[in-house]
Each structure stands twice: as C-alpha cells, then as structure tokens.
Design a protein around this motif. Sequence first.
Motif, short mmCIF file in Angstrom:
data_model
loop_
_atom_site.label_atom_id
_atom_site.label_comp_id
_atom_site.label_asym_id
_atom_site.label_seq_id
_atom_site.Cartn_x
_atom_site.Cartn_y
_atom_site.Cartn_z
N MET A 31 79.57 16.82 23.79
CA MET A 31 79.48 15.81 24.85
C MET A 31 78.11 15.87 25.53
O MET A 31 77.50 14.84 25.81
N ILE A 32 77.64 17.09 25.76
CA ILE A 32 76.32 17.24 26.37
C ILE A 32 75.24 16.71 25.42
O ILE A 32 74.30 16.02 25.85
N ALA A 33 75.39 16.98 24.12
CA ALA A 33 74.42 16.48 23.14
C ALA A 33 74.41 14.95 23.14
O ALA A 33 73.35 14.32 23.09
N TRP A 34 75.58 14.35 23.22
CA TRP A 34 75.70 12.88 23.25
C TRP A 34 74.97 12.32 24.47
O TRP A 34 74.20 11.37 24.37
N LEU A 35 75.20 12.95 25.62
CA LEU A 35 74.55 12.50 26.85
C LEU A 35 73.04 12.71 26.76
O LEU A 35 72.25 11.86 27.17
N PHE A 36 72.64 13.85 26.21
CA PHE A 36 71.21 14.16 26.08
C PHE A 36 70.50 13.11 25.23
O PHE A 36 69.38 12.69 25.54
N MET A 37 71.15 12.63 24.13
CA MET A 37 70.53 11.61 23.28
C MET A 37 70.18 10.37 24.09
O MET A 37 69.14 9.75 23.90
N ARG A 38 71.07 10.01 25.01
CA ARG A 38 70.84 8.79 25.80
C ARG A 38 69.81 9.01 26.91
O ARG A 38 68.93 8.17 27.10
N LEU A 39 69.91 10.13 27.63
CA LEU A 39 68.94 10.39 28.70
C LEU A 39 67.54 10.58 28.12
O LEU A 39 66.56 10.00 28.60
N SER A 40 67.43 11.41 27.07
CA SER A 40 66.10 11.66 26.50
C SER A 40 65.54 10.36 25.92
O SER A 40 64.34 10.10 26.00
N GLY A 41 66.42 9.51 25.36
CA GLY A 41 65.96 8.23 24.80
C GLY A 41 65.25 7.39 25.84
O GLY A 41 64.16 6.86 25.60
N VAL A 42 65.86 7.29 27.05
CA VAL A 42 65.26 6.46 28.10
C VAL A 42 63.89 7.02 28.49
O VAL A 42 62.90 6.28 28.62
N VAL A 43 63.80 8.35 28.67
CA VAL A 43 62.52 8.95 29.06
C VAL A 43 61.49 8.79 27.94
O VAL A 43 60.31 8.50 28.20
N LEU A 44 61.95 8.95 26.69
CA LEU A 44 61.02 8.86 25.55
C LEU A 44 60.38 7.48 25.43
O LEU A 44 59.24 7.36 25.00
N ILE A 45 61.11 6.43 25.80
CA ILE A 45 60.50 5.10 25.73
C ILE A 45 59.21 5.07 26.55
O ILE A 45 58.16 4.65 26.09
N VAL A 46 59.30 5.58 27.80
CA VAL A 46 58.12 5.58 28.68
C VAL A 46 57.03 6.45 28.06
O VAL A 46 55.87 6.03 27.93
N LEU A 47 57.40 7.69 27.65
CA LEU A 47 56.39 8.62 27.15
C LEU A 47 55.73 8.10 25.87
O LEU A 47 54.50 8.15 25.73
N ILE A 48 56.53 7.59 24.92
CA ILE A 48 55.96 7.19 23.63
C ILE A 48 55.18 5.89 23.76
O ILE A 48 54.08 5.77 23.21
N PHE A 49 55.71 4.92 24.50
CA PHE A 49 54.97 3.66 24.64
C PHE A 49 53.65 3.92 25.36
O PHE A 49 52.60 3.36 24.99
N GLY A 50 53.64 4.79 26.37
CA GLY A 50 52.40 5.13 27.06
C GLY A 50 51.41 5.81 26.12
O GLY A 50 50.22 5.49 26.10
N HIS A 51 51.93 6.74 25.32
CA HIS A 51 51.12 7.48 24.34
C HIS A 51 50.47 6.51 23.34
O HIS A 51 49.26 6.57 23.09
N LEU A 52 51.27 5.61 22.79
CA LEU A 52 50.73 4.67 21.79
C LEU A 52 49.73 3.73 22.43
O LEU A 52 48.69 3.41 21.83
N PHE A 53 50.01 3.30 23.67
CA PHE A 53 49.11 2.36 24.31
C PHE A 53 47.74 3.00 24.57
O PHE A 53 46.69 2.44 24.21
N VAL A 54 47.75 4.19 25.14
CA VAL A 54 46.49 4.85 25.49
C VAL A 54 45.70 5.24 24.23
O VAL A 54 44.48 5.14 24.19
N ASN A 55 46.40 5.67 23.17
CA ASN A 55 45.68 6.15 21.99
C ASN A 55 45.29 5.05 21.00
O ASN A 55 44.31 5.20 20.27
N LEU A 56 46.06 3.96 20.96
CA LEU A 56 45.78 2.94 19.93
C LEU A 56 45.25 1.63 20.49
O LEU A 56 44.57 0.88 19.78
#
Lengths: 155, 115
Positions: A31-56
């Motif tokens: 259950m914790i893993a299921w919740l983690f997939m969703r919470l980390s997903g939301v944070v990763l959108i910000v981190l990865i989109f920012g990363h791609l924007f600044v680097n590319l």
Amino acid sequence: MSSNSIAAPRSNSAQSPKYKRNKASHSSFEMIAWLFMRLSGVVLIVLIFGHLFVNLMVGEGIHAIDFGFVAGKWSDPFWQIWDLAMLWLAMLHGSNGVRTIINDYAERDGTRMTLKAVLYVASTVIIVLGTLVIFTFDPCPPGAVIDLPSFCTVP
Amino acid sequence: MWSWVGHRITGVVIFIFLLVHVLDTSLVRVSPEAYTAVIGAYKNPIMGLGEAALVAAIVFHAFNGLRIIAVDFWKKGPKYQRQMLWAVLGLWAVTMIPFLIRHLTIVFSNFFGGN
Ligand code: HEM
C-alpha cells in the motif's frame, strides 16, 4: 498419442484458477509502495520537466552541455539538491515499477527472485554512485585544462 | 488497455535510459576530458532523434501518470477516464510540438552549420 497427456490450458501458469504463490503478508508495504508511486510521480513531473527545459531548451540547448556546464550547475546547492531528489525519486519509482512488472510476468519462483535480485543490486549501485558523484564533485579538478567553468583559476 | 501497455513500455524504457544516464554523467568525476568526449559523441542527429523519442516517451508517461492518479483519487475519475486519455494525448501534442521545433533546430542547425 493419447489426449490425456496434454495438460489443461494454463494449468501450469500463474493465471490458473489455483493460485500457487505464497499468501500475501499482512504488512502494509504494497500500500505504501502504491502511494509512493503516485506522490513521487507528481514531484517527478516538476523535477524532470525543469531538468529537460534547462538542459535542452535554454540557450544553445544540448550543444552547451560539456564539463563546464555540469560544473556550473553543481557549484550551486540548488541544482545539487534538485538533481539529488530527482535521482532518488526516479530510481525508487522506476525500480518499484519494474519490480511490479517482474512480479506480473516472471511466473517461476526462481526466475522472479533472480530478476529482482539483479534489479535491486543495479538500482543500489546507481543510487549510491549518483549520490557520491553529486557530493564529491570538484568543478575545478587539479591538472584539468579543457572545458572548465569560468570561475576556476587556471594555473 | 493500450494506454496501460504504453505506460508500462515507456516506464521500462525510461528506467533503462536512466541507468545509462547516471553512468555517463558520473564521468564528470573521472575527468573533464572523459565527460566532454562522451557527451560530444551524443551530439549528432541520430542521437538528437533518440533524445526526441525519449522525451516523447517521458511526456506521455508523465501525463498518463497524472491520469492514473486522477482515476484513483478523483471521485469522477473512472467515469471520465476515456476523455482524460484524449486530454493526455492533446497535452502530449501541445508539449511535443514546440519541444521538437526547438530541439531539432538546435540539433540540425549546429550539425550542418558547423560549430
Ligand atoms: C514524470 C513523472 C512521472 C509520473 C507522473 C509517473 C507516474 C506513474 C504512475 C501513476 C504509475 C502507476 C503506478 C501503479 O500502477 O501503481 C507509474 C508506473 C511506472 N513508472 Fe512512472 N511516473 C513518472 C516518471 C517515471 C520515471 C522517470 C520512470 C523511470 C525511471 C518511471 C517508471 C515507471 C515504471 C517502470 C512504472 C511501472 C509500470 C507498470 O507497472 O505498468 N516513471 N508511473
């Protein structure tokens, strides 16, 4: 050839009516893993989109990337923390996702355990290596001459 | 069903890329020459197209991930899951078109223009 010798379809598979794996434990790990997939997903959108924007997308895009580019970013704690969070969250999210996929498709106990062991070793090595690189990084390594960031005092 | 297949495949592809990407970035700890040489080898149109495909996979996985989250947590999520798939594909196109114009311009202009 007697037809009796042919096993019923899927009778030897995880999809057979009789479930052959061990009973689930009573821990809340899944259950914790299921919740983690969703919470980390939301944070990763910000981190990865920012990363791609600044680097590319900014400046010269991918052509600007060399040692000096990375050194410039990691001399700033902001990008160190950003990349560290991205490394840990993406690796844990991705490893847990691949763990689910292995559980789904690897039906034999031995195959499943082996694949998961390989996954855990690979993920641990990459997380430890990436973390060490971010924190032990020297933007002006002694003896280096090419592609240094502008703030290094070259001898 | 197909969005689930797509989410799985993109998830695995991104994960494998990430393993390699951490390794190549770790070369900064070896020497500036090693890092710049390997990154330099990436700066050609074939790799540029590969990067574009990878970004397309990430953007699909990201937006479809938000859709999964909405289906799980939003009361009306399951009812609108099909409409949300169209929204995912629409947002994917809206994100990818400007990205491709900018990225492919950078990749190809510097390649042919010499730099
Ligand atoms: C950009 C932001 C991201 C979002 C919003 C996101 C969201 C999600 C969600 C909601 C799931 C479903 C989890 C479940 O069913 O329990 C998932 C699965 C998965 N994700 Fe992500 N994710 C993101 C980035 C990534 C990255 C960077 C990787 C690779 C390192 C990755 C790899 C996977 C894998 C392998 C799965 C398992 C697929 C499956 O079980 O079918 N994701 N993601």
